[in-house]
Design an enzyme around this catalytic site. Structure first.
Site, PDB file in Angstrom:
ATOM      1  N   LYS A   6     130.691  63.284  77.377  1.00 29.01           N
ATOM      2  CA  LYS A   6     131.018  62.711  78.699  1.00 29.01           C
ATOM      3  C   LYS A   6     129.885  61.856  79.280  1.00 29.01           C
ATOM      4  O   LYS A   6     130.133  60.803  79.854  1.00 29.01           O
ATOM      5  CB  LYS A   6     131.384  63.825  79.684  1.00 29.01           C
ATOM      6  CG  LYS A   6     132.732  64.475  79.387  1.00 29.01           C
ATOM      7  CD  LYS A   6     133.066  65.504  80.457  1.00 29.01           C
ATOM      8  CE  LYS A   6     134.381  66.191  80.144  1.00 29.01           C
ATOM      9  NZ  LYS A   6     134.811  67.079  81.219  1.00 29.01           N
ATOM     10  N   ASP A  51     138.063  64.491  86.322  1.00 28.32           N
ATOM     11  CA  ASP A  51     137.792  65.933  86.473  1.00 28.32           C
ATOM     12  C   ASP A  51     137.784  66.319  87.951  1.00 28.32           C
ATOM     13  O   ASP A  51     138.240  67.402  88.330  1.00 28.32           O
ATOM     14  CB  ASP A  51     136.433  66.299  85.851  1.00 28.32           C
ATOM     15  CG  ASP A  51     136.500  66.391  84.334  1.00 28.32           C
ATOM     16  OD1 ASP A  51     137.589  66.680  83.799  1.00 28.32           O
ATOM     17  OD2 ASP A  51     135.457  66.167  83.688  1.00 28.32           O
TER      18      ASP A  51
END
Ligand code: NAP
Length: 275
Positions: free
Chosen positions: A70, A106
């Site tokens: 990420k 997220d």
């Protein structure tokens, strides 16, 4: 933030990634919405990431990013959304004229879970986060967006928590003792891997305030030991499956500017769990 053109296909980049549930619920939503694109898992070792991203650009591939990539995809992106820049990580990407664009959904997954768990909000609540790893930044930003100004963190490595909080511009208090950290908290969030593989819990629910709401970022078939114990004590509790599905639904919206069916996503996961 929305992609200008639909990706040719979708992948989830991770290492390992075979266990990912994303292909299951994303393919179900794609088929339901009538899109021909398919979503597959792509296991990419860290030293192969840059080359893989270049290849994906030539094919206009979009997708998601999971552990351990990420932050690397955030650094590799040509452009990012303001949200991805604040969180410092990218879990959703696509291409525009060959340029890699990164976004973070997220936070949307965490917001959706917290709104479902705490319908009256967390503005006046004291919230405690257990763990301060890769997910902590997204949790801090979500709590900040919900107006929570009283954030405690129990972290094994206190300096890690302080660095993340400083980067996302959120005030926190760090505690070394977990029982002290949760005292008086209306919301307790687990972002450690405790309970992922065994029956351990980050803190016994009996030690939480009687009004505490429990959010475990971890998920596993039939829910996590912490959520199971918390519910058996009468606490409102949910695991990370809703976060997973809601971050995926938000990613779908960014790729296609279309609304996916989260009912179809949940059904695909449920069907997978019983096979
Ligand atoms: P991470 O970067 O590995 O961070 C883990 C954190 O937990 C670190 O602060 C680590 O402390 C701490 N920790 C690890 N083992 C511990 C232990 N035995 N006791 C106390 N603290 C411990 O992980 P992450 O990416 O933040 O993810 C955390 C969890 O959330 C994972 O289980 C992951 O599966 C889950 N997750 C779920 C979703 C979802 O969509 N539901 C999304 C992302 C992550 P140190 O810094 O000292 O090592």
């Amino acid at each position: 933030m929305r992609a200008h053109a639909h990706p040719s296909r979708l992948v989830i980049l991770g290492h390992p990634v075979a266990q990912s549930l994303s292909p299951i619920f994303q393919n179900a939503a794609l088929a339901d919405a009538g899109f021909a694109q398919r979503y597959t898992a792509l296991d990419v070792a860290p030293n192969a990431l840059a080359g893989t991203l270049r290849l994906l650009a030539t094919e206009n591939v979009g997708g998601n990013v999971t552990m351990p990539h990420k932050q690397a995809v955030f650094l590799a992106a040509d452009r990012t959304s303001a949200l991805a820049a604040r969180v410092g990580s990218v879990n959703t990407f696509w291409h525009e004229d060959g340029a890699l664009v990164g976004h973070n959904t997220d936070v949307a997954g965490i917001l959706a879970t917290l709104r479902a768990l705490c319908p009256t909000g967390v503005r006046d609540a004291q919230c405690t986060l257990l763990g301060a790893g890769g997910s902590a930044a997204a949790v801090f930003v979500a709590l900040d967006e919900l107006g929570c100004r009283n954030i405690r963190v129990w972290a094994r490595t206190a300096s890690r928590a302080e660095l993340v909080a400083e980067r996302v511009r959120v005030n926190i208090s760090v505690f070394e003792n977990v029982e002290e950290a949760v005292q008086g908290s209306g919301l307790v969030i687990n972002a450690t891997p405790i309970g992922m593989l065994d029956n351990a819990v980050p803190i016994a629910p009996a030690l939480l305030p009687p009004h505490a709401v429990v959010f475990d970022l971890v998920y596993r078939p039939g829910t996590t030991p912490w959520v199971r114990h918390a519910r058996s004590q009468g606490l409102r509790a949910d695991d990370g499956l809703r976060m997973l599905i809601e971050q995926g639904a938000e990613a779908f919206r960014t790729w296609f500017s279309a609304e996916p069916s989260t009912d179809i996503m949940w059904r695909a996961i449920d069907a997978h769990a019983v096979t």
